[in-house]
Design an enzyme around this catalytic site. Structure first.
Site, PDB file in Angstrom:
ATOM      1  N   HIS A 279      -9.150   3.857  -1.621  1.00  0.00           N
ATOM      2  CA  HIS A 279      -7.771   3.413  -1.403  1.00  0.00           C
ATOM      3  C   HIS A 279      -7.333   2.525  -2.572  1.00  0.00           C
ATOM      4  CE1 HIS A 279      -4.191   1.851   0.278  1.00  0.00           C
ATOM      5  NE2 HIS A 279      -4.655   1.128   1.279  1.00  0.00           N
TER       6      HIS A 279
ATOM      7  N   CYS B 233       0.807  -1.222   0.000  1.00  0.00           N
ATOM      8  CA  CYS B 233       0.000   0.000   0.000  1.00  0.00           C
ATOM      9  C   CYS B 233       0.841   1.273   0.000  1.00  0.00           C
ATOM     10  CB  CYS B 233      -0.937   0.020   1.207  1.00  0.00           C
ATOM     11  SG  CYS B 233      -2.188  -1.267   1.176  1.00  0.00           S
TER      12      CYS B 233
END
Length: 380
Positions: A334, A89
């Site tokens: 996200h 991420c």
């Protein structure tokens, strides 16, 4: 006050709208999304500083060096090298960090950011063992099993439980993120940073009027007795974000508004509590920049889970009200490999374009227990 005259400068920052997986941007591959932003940035680039590298973060794409494919698809020269980075991420912010490092040693321009298309990510399978079938898996390991390799949701549940962060606190934080994002969207605050794609020019996920009362109706997502829900967690999303960076001498010669990269940091934490990676990375980056957190004007943390962000704020002694003042990933989404770069785009919009202060901090955590942070200074 801290100013590094030799630091590279971010002079432009753009992103696609962020789409919910399977919806508005589902027809675009990772290369398609990144190419759209690369083409936009290079079309508006000022002449005179040769581009020396493209660096893009990506987690779940098809491989084959997505950055190279996107750069060629955007019409960039075949002589321009490109690198794809995987720090899960944190990949998008890690790519920007690497791009800044390149410009410490040479004159030129770097295009850096990240991209993710959850909608078109390929299926992955382990090879058959003996006479057994191939086994499909959702993700590769983040850490060895004997150390602990939890999915991000259960890890966020663990952090919230250990820190005593309540369901009400998490829902309140999530509702605020959506309210801020909707207010920014209505005011046109995202327009200057978004590259429209296929008729889509706004982020898909933010919800108007998403109150604490509405969020309270949702069931726990990972533990029947837990507090983490789909409402106080990020979505699964598609998107790309890229910044243009130049060396200090080029920026001095050209002038113009930008963000000077004062300091960066990467840190590791317990893989069983990966969301806390923001804390040591942000602390180290601020130390390197010789700044206190209370001197930072805009703080952008990736909001993977409300409880995780609240835990990081507690450890940093940071008022959660200061985080993501125009809404964060809980509202915007996200897109894993792009999210760290989205934070930098958001800082650029607020500090360089919007003149909302001088210093900014971006930080993001990653599966496997890592964190990446960057401190910037508005200049020009």
């Amino acid at each position: 006050m801290p100013t590094d005259p030799d630091a590279p400068v971010i002079v432009a920052a753009r992103r696609t709208p962020i789409g919910t997986a399977g919806r508005s941007l589902a027809g675009y591959t990772a290369a398609d999304l990144a190419a759209a932003v690369l083409a936009d940035l290079t079309a508006g680039a000022r002449p005179g500083s040769p581009t020396c590298e493209v660096v893009l973060g990506n987690c779940m794409g098809p491989g084959g060096d997505v950055a190279r494919v996107a750069a060629l698809q955007a019409g960039l020269p075949v002589t321009l090298p490109a690198l794809t980075v995987d720090r899960q991420c944190a990949s998008g912010l890690a790519a920007v960090v690497l791009g800044a490092a390149v410009l410490r040693g040479e004159e030129g321009t770097v295009l850096a950011g990240g991209v993710e298309s959850a909608s078109t990510a390929p299926w992955r399978s382990w090879a058959p063992q003996g006479d057994g079938p191939a086994t499909r898996y959702e993700r590769a390991p983040f850490a060895p099993a004997h150390i602990g390799d939890p999915d991000m949701g259960p890890a966020a549940e663990l952090i919230a439980a250990e820190r005593g962060i309540t369901r009400a606190q998490q829902d309140e934080y999530a509702a605020r993120s959506h309210a801020r994002a909707m207010a920014t969207q209505r005011a046109g605050g995202f327009v200057g940073e978004i590259v429209p794609l296929g008729g889509v020019d706004v982020d898909e996920r933010p919800r108007d009027g998403l109150s604490v009362a509405r969020l309270a109706r949702l069931r726990p997502a990972f533990d029947p007795e837990g507090a983490v829900t789909a409402g106080n967690s990020c979505g699964i999303n598609d998107g790309a974000a890229v910044v243009t960076m130049v060396d200090a001498a080029t920026h001095h010669r050209r002038g113009g508004r930008g963000l000077r990269v004062l300091a960066t940091a990467t840190a590791g934490v317990d893989p069983n509590r990966p969301g806390l990676g923001i804390v040591p990375a942000a602390t180290l980056a601020l130390d390197r920049a010789r700044l206190r957190l209370d001197e930072v004007d805009v703080v952008e943390f990736n909001e993977a889970f409300a409880g995780q962000v609240l835990a990081c704020c507690a450890d940093l002694r940071l008022d959660p009200e200061r985080v993501c003042p125009q809404g964060g990933a809980l509202a915007l989404g996200h897109p894993w490999g792009a999210s760290g770069a989205v934070l930098v785009v958001r800082l650029f919009s607020q500090l360089a374009r919007g003149r909302r202060g001088r210093y900014g901090l971006a930080a993001i955590a990653a599966g496997g227990g890592q964190g990446v942070a960057m401190v910037v200074e508005a200049c020009g």
